[in-house]
Design an enzyme around this catalytic site. Structure first.
Site: not given
Length: 239
Positions: A95, A159, A188
């Protein structure tokens, strides 16, 4: 409508501890909880990659390293080095935080180049890549623009947040991000998701993965909901 078992929900959770003062015992607890509840991933700072990947060896639970976290204010070259280092130390999900300064400057080529290079490294190692927008600092148009770039580059996820910004995931942002990328990229949601109600609302909005430090609490709340129903699942209407 789609039916979700308790394990389906658990496998959508990135069990998170990204605190600067996290101890080795905290990391052991995080990994033990991930194994007990069968979470999809532990989300940890890059330096914890080897320690956690060793603890999770032999399981189907991933080690997710946060790169340039939480500000994203490092060079592409620095991010690339850290991605490679994390993977070499056992991380099997990444990430990373985008460079918001460059986005604000409308330097979209930079954002795309950074994303492309990081995604290429990840995919060459069969490692999923998640791109953190940090929506609290972005306009709706900026969110759409980065999502459009992601639709082209095809990371595995985009995300909402780091969880360290001024606000976290919002249902309207998840819907917006999903409306742009469709089925080409997953979404996400992370940041401030601390109970079953918030968790379910993010999934209904279109999120396929949830980053949270409250995974244990959420699953236990969902377990109670399912136990009180006649079914062994919860049905949700997806966005």
């Amino acid at each position: 409508m789609k039916d979700y078992t308790l394990d389906d929900f658990a496998r959508m959770i990135d069990h998170t501890n990204l605190h600067a003062d996290a101890t080795r015992e905290d990391m052991r607890k995080l990994c033990d909880e991930a194994k007990h509840y069968h979470f999809k991933m532990v989300a940890i700072n890059q330096t914890q990659s080897k320690f956690c990947s060793d603890l999770l060896m032999g399981t189907d639970i991933d080690t997710g390293a946060a790169i340039s976290f939480p500000l994203g204010q490092t060079t592409i070259e620095s991010k690339l080095f850290d991605v490679k280092d994390a993977i070499n130390n056992g991380a099997n999900e990444i990430d990373y935080v985008i460079n918001i300064t460059e986005l604000k400057a409308k330097n979209y080529h930079y954002i795309e180049d950074e994303m492309s290079q990081i995604v290429t490294i990840c995919h060459n190692h069969n490692v999923p890549c998640k791109v953190i927008f940090e929506n609290a600092y972005l306009t709706k148009e900026e969110i759409k623009k980065v999502a459009e770039i992601a639709k082209k580059v095809k990371p595995d996820f985009i995300k909402t947040s780091t969880g360290f910004g001024p606000s976290g995931a919002k249902v309207e942002d998840v819907k917006l991000m999903k409306s742009v990328v469709g089925n080409r990229v997953s979404v996400k949601a992370a940041g401030g998701i601390r109970d079953a109600g918030a968790f379910l609302s993010m999934i209904e909005a279109g999120a396929d993965r949830i980053g949270t430090s409250a995974g244990v609490k959420i699953i236990e709340e969902l377990r109670e909901r399912i136990a009180k129903s006649d079914a062994q699942f919860i049905s949700l209407q997806r966005n």
